[in-house]
Design a protein around this motif. Structure first.
Motif, PDB file in Angstrom:
ATOM      1  N   THR A  42     100.547  18.318  12.804  1.00  0.00           N
ATOM      2  CA  THR A  42     101.703  17.687  12.175  1.00  0.00           C
ATOM      3  C   THR A  42     102.166  18.581  11.041  1.00  0.00           C
ATOM      4  N   PHE A  66     104.057  17.992  15.883  1.00  0.00           N
ATOM      5  CA  PHE A  66     104.811  16.834  15.407  1.00  0.00           C
ATOM      6  C   PHE A  66     105.450  17.264  14.086  1.00  0.00           C
ATOM      7  N   MET A  88     100.675   8.268  14.615  1.00  0.00           N
ATOM      8  CA  MET A  88     100.877   9.158  13.474  1.00  0.00           C
ATOM      9  C   MET A  88      99.936   8.825  12.326  1.00  0.00           C
TER      10      MET A  88
END
Length: 249
Positions: A42, A66, A88
């Motif tokens: 991420t 991400f 997430m």
């Protein structure tokens, strides 16, 4: 693990030199990696082209990226909590911080870890009724199926939806695929129960043609959350051509 972190840091430096923060999550951090595992990275950017999701290769790794802005990251974290599925939230909350140029890496990790530990809100109202109705409907399909293939397809769906109702209805995170088994195991540890073992046996015997254990599993889940629901189930729909209600904006 060390090699995965080093490679993840290298790819962030190579592909995202402007990044504010980055995290490595997923199976290599959780200790459940397989030979086919990828790097779940991420990345927090100052602005566009984020947000987006991308799949690439770096060195010998498949990589899932991400890529977010501050506001998009907050949106997906809030959506995870509301929906009870912590995609997430887990990627941030159980992660290795790869880059933290302004403190946001540690801050988001702490926030997500706190949310992950707290769990989602319990299903109530229309959300709970919708899940009860879905499990009731699938239970009926499995019970009365004539065709073996149809019964098996419906049985798989019933096992998934019943687990979803069990977990989210009990204010516990739920998941899809491998995370069904993992969340059931976590739930059993919390509650001192054996739902994961029952779920596994129900799937195995259903695949062999015997759905009795699965029907019992679904019945018991429904009993925990208000029982079967068919008669009286009603949800209002939306007609885009309908005039706005008085007083609405």
């Amino acid at each position: 693990m060390d090699g995965a972190v080093d490679d993840a840091r290298a790819l962030v430096a190579h592909w995202f030199p402007e990044a504010r923060a980055a995290w490595l999550g997923g199976s290599v951090v959780l200790g459940s990696a397989t030979p086919g595992s990828d790097l779940d990275v991420t990345v927090l950017l100052p602005g566009p082209p984020a947000p987006y999701r991308d799949a690439r290769h770096f060195r010998d790794w498949p990589v899932e990226l991400f890529v977010h802005t501050e506001t998009s990251l907050g949106h997906y974290v809030r959506r995870d909590v509301a929906g009870g599925r912590p995609t997430m939230v887990r990627l941030l909350g159980r992660s290795v911080v790869l880059l933290d140029s302004d403190g946001s890496g540690a801050q988001w990790q702490r926030t997500a870890a706190r949310l992950l530990a707290a769990g989602p809100p319990r299903l109530t109202g229309d959300d709970l009724d919708t899940m009860r109705y879905a499990v009731t409907d699938l239970l009926d399909d499995v019970t009365h199926a004539h065709d073996a293939h149809e019964r098996l397809v419906c049985a798989v769906l019933l096992a998934d939806e019943a687990a979803h109702l069990l977990l989210h209805g009990s204010a516990h995170w739920w998941g899809r695929g491998k995370w069904v088994a993992r969340e059931l195991a976590d739930f059993d540890e919390r509650e001192n129960t054996s739902w994961r073992e029952r779920h596994e046996k129900a799937l195995v015997t259903a695949a062999a043609g015997d759905v009795s254990l699965l029907l019992a599993f679904a019945d018991d889940v429904l009993a925990r959350h208000g029982g079967p629901l068919f008669e009286g189930f009603r949800l209002s729909g939306t007609d885009p051509a309908a005039p706005p209600a008085p007083g609405s904006t």
